[in-house]
Design a protein around this motif. Structure first.
Motif, PDB file in Angstrom:
ATOM      1  N   ASP A  45       0.868  -1.180   0.000  1.00  0.00           N
ATOM      2  CA  ASP A  45       0.000   0.000   0.000  1.00  0.00           C
ATOM      3  C   ASP A  45       0.906   1.231   0.000  1.00  0.00           C
ATOM      4  O   ASP A  45       1.053   1.915   1.006  1.00  0.00           O
ATOM      5  CB  ASP A  45      -0.910  -0.016   1.225  1.00  0.00           C
ATOM      6  N   VAL A  46       1.554   1.472  -1.134  1.00  0.00           N
ATOM      7  CA  VAL A  46       2.554   2.527  -1.259  1.00  0.00           C
ATOM      8  C   VAL A  46       2.110   3.459  -2.389  1.00  0.00           C
ATOM      9  O   VAL A  46       2.360   3.189  -3.559  1.00  0.00           O
ATOM     10  CB  VAL A  46       3.952   1.935  -1.560  1.00  0.00           C
ATOM     11  N   PRO A  47       1.424   4.547  -2.038  1.00  0.00           N
ATOM     12  CA  PRO A  47       0.863   5.413  -3.084  1.00  0.00           C
ATOM     13  C   PRO A  47       1.933   6.247  -3.799  1.00  0.00           C
ATOM     14  O   PRO A  47       2.980   6.547  -3.243  1.00  0.00           O
ATOM     15  CB  PRO A  47      -0.089   6.323  -2.311  1.00  0.00           C
ATOM     16  N   ASP A  48       1.622   6.589  -5.041  1.00  0.00           N
ATOM     17  CA  ASP A  48       2.438   7.556  -5.763  1.00  0.00           C
ATOM     18  C   ASP A  48       2.215   8.922  -5.129  1.00  0.00           C
ATOM     19  O   ASP A  48       1.113   9.234  -4.697  1.00  0.00           O
ATOM     20  CB  ASP A  48       2.012   7.628  -7.238  1.00  0.00           C
ATOM     21  N   GLY A  49       3.252   9.723  -5.113  1.00  0.00           N
ATOM     22  CA  GLY A  49       3.112  11.079  -4.600  1.00  0.00           C
ATOM     23  C   GLY A  49       3.076  12.080  -5.739  1.00  0.00           C
ATOM     24  O   GLY A  49       3.453  11.764  -6.868  1.00  0.00           O
ATOM     25  N   GLU A  50       2.610  13.280  -5.442  1.00  0.00           N
ATOM     26  CA  GLU A  50       2.576  14.319  -6.461  1.00  0.00           C
ATOM     27  C   GLU A  50       3.945  14.956  -6.651  1.00  0.00           C
ATOM     28  O   GLU A  50       4.342  15.279  -7.761  1.00  0.00           O
ATOM     29  CB  GLU A  50       1.547  15.386  -6.091  1.00  0.00           C
TER      30      GLU A  50
END
Length: 115
Positions: A45-50
């Motif tokens: 559960d490792v989201p992409d960041g902006e």
């Protein structure tokens, strides 16, 4: 307070089982050299960041997952004394075909809160 070595890497999903075997072998090596606790984690559960993210930090591709590991040492002095021995051990080099170590980020951290 204890001392920590922490790293983040991108590992091909196809190498997950081999990576786990490598991590188990390396965990034993670190324990032999004074580590109190050795932990490897596989990102699920490792989201992409902006602006920034784990993915960007290690230049993760679509066929890879982010892995984070850390080692807890009794002190920085013990860690500093152990690292040369660890790096000479053949178990430490068994990862070279599993992931690109040049994209790994790592560092040493002094503990400041232990709750």
């Amino acid at each position: 307070m204890t001392f920590f070595n922490i790293y983040v890497a991108a590992v091909p999903k196809a190498n997950k089982d081999q990576f786990i075997t490598h991590a188990e072998n390396v965990a034993a090596l670190f324990k032999e050299n004074g580590v109190i606790k050795y932990i490897e984690t596989w990102g699920v559960d490792v989201p992409d960041g902006e602006i920034t993210s784990f993915h960007k930090a290690v230049q993760k591709s679509d066929d890879e997952d982010v892995v984070v590991g850390w080692m807890q040492w009794p002190s920085k002095e013990i860690a500093d004394a152990a690292w040369p021995k660890i790096m000479e051990d053949p178990r430490m080099t068994s990862h070279k075909e599993l992931f690109d170590g040049k994209r790994m980020i790592y560092g040493g951290f002094e503990g400041i809160v232990d709750a």
